[in-house]
Design an enzyme around this catalytic site. Structure first.
Site, PDB file in Angstrom:
ATOM      1  N   TRP A   1       0.823  -1.203   0.000  1.00 38.16           N
ATOM      2  CA  TRP A   1       0.000   0.000   0.000  1.00 38.16           C
ATOM      3  C   TRP A   1       0.860   1.257   0.000  1.00 38.16           C
ATOM      4  O   TRP A   1       0.605   2.206  -0.737  1.00 38.16           O
ATOM      5  CB  TRP A   1      -0.943  -0.048   1.188  1.00 38.16           C
ATOM      6  CG  TRP A   1      -1.979   1.031   1.346  1.00 38.16           C
ATOM      7  CD1 TRP A   1      -2.602   1.343   2.508  1.00 38.16           C
ATOM      8  CD2 TRP A   1      -2.547   1.918   0.367  1.00 38.16           C
ATOM      9  NE1 TRP A   1      -3.501   2.376   2.315  1.00 38.16           N
ATOM     10  CE2 TRP A   1      -3.485   2.744   1.008  1.00 38.16           C
ATOM     11  CE3 TRP A   1      -2.335   2.098  -0.998  1.00 38.16           C
ATOM     12  CZ2 TRP A   1      -4.214   3.739   0.343  1.00 38.16           C
ATOM     13  CZ3 TRP A   1      -3.049   3.090  -1.673  1.00 38.16           C
ATOM     14  CH2 TRP A   1      -3.982   3.893  -1.001  1.00 38.16           C
TER      15      TRP A   1
ATOM     16  N   LYS B   1      -3.735   0.376   9.384  1.00 40.46           N
ATOM     17  CA  LYS B   1      -5.077  -0.066   9.771  1.00 40.46           C
ATOM     18  C   LYS B   1      -5.003  -0.884  11.052  1.00 40.46           C
ATOM     19  O   LYS B   1      -4.002  -1.533  11.327  1.00 40.46           O
ATOM     20  CB  LYS B   1      -5.712  -0.898   8.654  1.00 40.46           C
ATOM     21  CG  LYS B   1      -5.932  -0.125   7.365  1.00 40.46           C
ATOM     22  CD  LYS B   1      -6.518  -1.016   6.280  1.00 40.46           C
ATOM     23  CE  LYS B   1      -6.844  -0.206   5.027  1.00 40.46           C
ATOM     24  NZ  LYS B   1      -5.624   0.327   4.382  1.00 40.46           N
TER      25      LYS B   1
ATOM     26  N   LYS C   1     -13.675  -3.374   9.394  1.00 43.19           N
ATOM     27  CA  LYS C   1     -14.098  -3.972   8.119  1.00 43.19           C
ATOM     28  C   LYS C   1     -13.225  -5.180   7.778  1.00 43.19           C
ATOM     29  O   LYS C   1     -13.680  -6.121   7.120  1.00 43.19           O
ATOM     30  CB  LYS C   1     -14.077  -2.942   6.993  1.00 43.19           C
ATOM     31  CG  LYS C   1     -12.774  -2.154   6.825  1.00 43.19           C
ATOM     32  CD  LYS C   1     -11.835  -2.737   5.808  1.00 43.19           C
ATOM     33  CE  LYS C   1     -10.590  -1.873   5.647  1.00 43.19           C
ATOM     34  NZ  LYS C   1      -9.638  -2.405   4.652  1.00 43.19           N
TER      35      LYS C   1
ATOM     36  N   ASP D   1     -15.467   0.913   1.854  1.00 44.12           N
ATOM     37  CA  ASP D   1     -14.290   0.127   2.218  1.00 44.12           C
ATOM     38  C   ASP D   1     -14.680  -1.302   2.579  1.00 44.12           C
ATOM     39  O   ASP D   1     -13.961  -2.265   2.262  1.00 44.12           O
ATOM     40  CB  ASP D   1     -13.566   0.798   3.390  1.00 44.12           C
ATOM     41  CG  ASP D   1     -12.076   0.510   3.386  1.00 44.12           C
ATOM     42  OD1 ASP D   1     -11.612  -0.266   2.534  1.00 44.12           O
ATOM     43  OD2 ASP D   1     -11.364   1.059   4.243  1.00 44.12           O
TER      44      ASP D   1
ATOM     45  N   LEU E   1      -0.321 -10.524   5.371  1.00 44.85           N
ATOM     46  CA  LEU E   1      -0.804  -9.987   6.642  1.00 44.85           C
ATOM     47  C   LEU E   1      -2.320  -9.830   6.630  1.00 44.85           C
ATOM     48  O   LEU E   1      -2.844  -8.905   5.993  1.00 44.85           O
ATOM     49  CB  LEU E   1      -0.152  -8.638   6.929  1.00 44.85           C
ATOM     50  CG  LEU E   1      -0.558  -7.962   8.246  1.00 44.85           C
ATOM     51  CD1 LEU E   1      -0.189  -8.833   9.442  1.00 44.85           C
ATOM     52  CD2 LEU E   1       0.067  -6.577   8.367  1.00 44.85           C
TER      53      LEU E   1
ATOM     54  N   GLU F   1      -4.920  -8.338   8.470  1.00 48.64           N
ATOM     55  CA  GLU F   1      -5.083  -7.400   9.579  1.00 48.64           C
ATOM     56  C   GLU F   1      -6.302  -7.719  10.429  1.00 48.64           C
ATOM     57  O   GLU F   1      -6.328  -7.455  11.635  1.00 48.64           O
ATOM     58  CB  GLU F   1      -5.201  -5.967   9.052  1.00 48.64           C
ATOM     59  CG  GLU F   1      -3.975  -5.446   8.308  1.00 48.64           C
ATOM     60  CD  GLU F   1      -4.142  -5.564   6.797  1.00 48.64           C
ATOM     61  OE1 GLU F   1      -4.911  -6.438   6.334  1.00 48.64           O
ATOM     62  OE2 GLU F   1      -3.506  -4.771   6.081  1.00 48.64           O
TER      63      GLU F   1
END
Length: 360
Positions: A24, A121, A209, A268, A312, A314
Site C-alpha cells: 500500500w 489499519k 471492516k 471500504d 498480513l 489485519e
C-alpha cells in the site's frame, strides 16, 4: 514550486516521505509521483530499495506492477523523513510507535513543519482499551503534533492504485486544516480524495471492516459447494457487518453518522469483502480451503506467528482488540465475536457461520 499539468492547470509540487514500502505504501507513492510530487520511500530491506531504484518495481511486496520512475527508495529512515512537506506512515500497527521513534528527532518533525499522516489499519495494544492509530502516533511524536495528525483510509487496494485506476480516499484529522492540506496534496490523477473530521469513525471503519472480511471470505469459500450459503447469505453478512462497525464506532466516540454510509464505511467494507486482492478475504478462504488454523494453537499464537501465513490478514489481529472493546463496553457484536471464537479454536468454521445465519 509549481508544475504545469497537461490540461493547463498548475499544481503545487510537494516533497513526500512514505515510511514503509509494503504494497500500500508503495502504490500510494507511485500515484503521488505520477501526479508530479517528489516521493521517497523508506524500506527496511535492501532488496526492496534496490528493486525500486533500479527496476522501478517492488518485487517483494508489489510484484508485477511498474512504478513511476521518479519515485526513489532508501533504507535510511531519517533521510526519507528529512525536509519533507508530508510524511506518511505505512507501517503495520504492531510496529507503529517503534518506527516513529527512528525519525522523530529530524528537525522538520521536531518543529512540526511536516504534516504527518498514516495508512496503518487496526488497533494498537495498550493497557486498558486498545489505542487508535492516531492516538499512538501522537504519543510517539513531539507535542506539537497533538490533535493534528491525519488518518488516510478508503476502499483502496494497492494493485489498482498502482495501475492508476480511479480510487476514493478519506483524509481525517481533528486539525481541519491538515485534513484539507493532505486531501489537496493527494488529489492527483486516479485519486478522488475527501476530507473528514470524524477521526474515530474513520479509524473504526478501517480496522473493523477487515474483521468482517475474514468471515466473508470463509462464507464465500463454503458457498462454492454449499446448499445453505450463497450470494444472498453474503449480502446478509455484509449488511449485518456494517451494523456492527457502526455499533463500535458510536461506542468509541464517532461523531458523524454519514461516515458509515460513505466510502469509509460501506465503500471500504464492500471492496475488502469482495475484491480478489483482499488479504482478509483470502485469509477467510484459506481457513476453509487449506485448513489454515491448524497451524496455530489459538488466536494469541496466530498473532505471535502471523509472519508464517505469508501475507498480513489485519482482521485476525484486529479481532482480538475488537473483542476487548466489546467486553469492556458491553457491546453485542455477533460476527466479530464468532470470528474471535473461531480463531481461538472454540468453533469450527461451519459452526461459526451457521450460528451467525441462524442468529441473523
Amino acid at each position: 514550486m509549481e508544475k504545469i499539468l497537461e490540461e493547463g492547470a498548475f499544481m503545487d509540487v510537494k516533497s513526500v516521505g512514505i515510511i514503509g514500502a509494503g504494497a500500500w505504501g508503495t502504490a500510494l507513492g507511485c500515484a503521488l509521483a505520477r501526479g508530479g510530487h517528489n516521493v521517497e520511500l523508506w524500506a527496511l530491506e535492501e532488496d526492496v530499495t534496490e528493486s525500486i531504484n533500479s527496476e522501478h518495481e517492488n518485487k517483494r511486496y508489489l510484484p508485477g506492477f511498474s512504478l513511476y520512475p521518479t519515485m526513489t527508495a532508501s533504507c535510511d529512515i531519517k533521510k526519507v523523513a528529512l525536509d519533507k512537506d508530508f510524511i506518511i506512515l505505512a507501517s503495520p500497527s504492531l510496529y507503529l510507535a517503534s518506527t516513529i521513534t527512528k525519525f522523530a528527532d529530524v528537525p522538520n518533525v521536531q518543529n512540526g513543519t511536516s504534516i504527518i499522516g498514516s495508512l496503518t489499519k487496526g488497533f494498537v495494544p495498550s493497557d486498558g482499551l486498545p489505542h487508535f492509530v492516531l492516538e499512538t502516533m501522537e504519543e510517539a511524536l513531539p507535542e506539537c503534533y497533538r490533535n493534528s495528525t491525519v488518518y488516510i483510509a478508503g476502499p483502496s487496494h494497492a494493485e489498482e492504485v498502482a495501475m492508476g485506476k480511479i480510487t476514493g480516499l478519506i483524509t481525517a484529522s481533528e486539525h481541519h486544516r491538515n485534513a484539507i492540506r493532505m486531501r489537496d496534496m493527494m488529489r492527483v490523477p486516479g485519486l478522488m480524495v475527501y476530507a473528514s473530521f470524524d477521526t474515530i469513525g474513520v479509524q473504526v471503519c478501517a480496522a473493523v471492516k477487515n474483521v468482517i472480511a475474514v468471515v466473508y471470505g470463509s462464507l464465500d469459500a463454503l458457498a462454492e459447494t454449499s446448499d445453505t450459503f450463497g450470494d444472498n447469505t453474503e449480502s446478509l453478512l455484509m449488511a449485518a457487518g456494517l451494523n456492527e462497525i457502526q455499533t463500535i464506532g458510536f461506542a468509541m466516540g464517532a461523531t458523524h453518522p454519514q461516515t458509515f454510509t460513505s466510502i469509509s464505511g460501506v465503500g471500504d467494507l464492500d471492496v475488502t469483502c469482495k475484491s480478489k486482492y483482499g488479504r482478509n478475504r483470502r485469509f477467510g478462504q484459506d481457513i476453509i480451503k487449506t485448513d489454515m488454523l491448524s497451524r496455530f494453537k489459538d488466536l494469541d499464537d496466530l498473532i505471535a506467528n502471523v509472519n508464517k501465513i505469508g501475507y498480513l490478514p489485519e482482521g485476525a489481529i484486529a479481532c482480538k482488540y475488537v473483542h476487548q472493546i466489546a467486553e469492556q463496553k458491553n457491546l453485542k457484536l455477533p460476527i466479530c465475536n464468532a470470528l474471535y471464537r473461531l480463531l481461538n479454536k472454540e468453533l469450527t468454521p461451519q459452526e461459526c457461520l451457521l450460528s451467525l445465519v441462524q442468529r441473523q
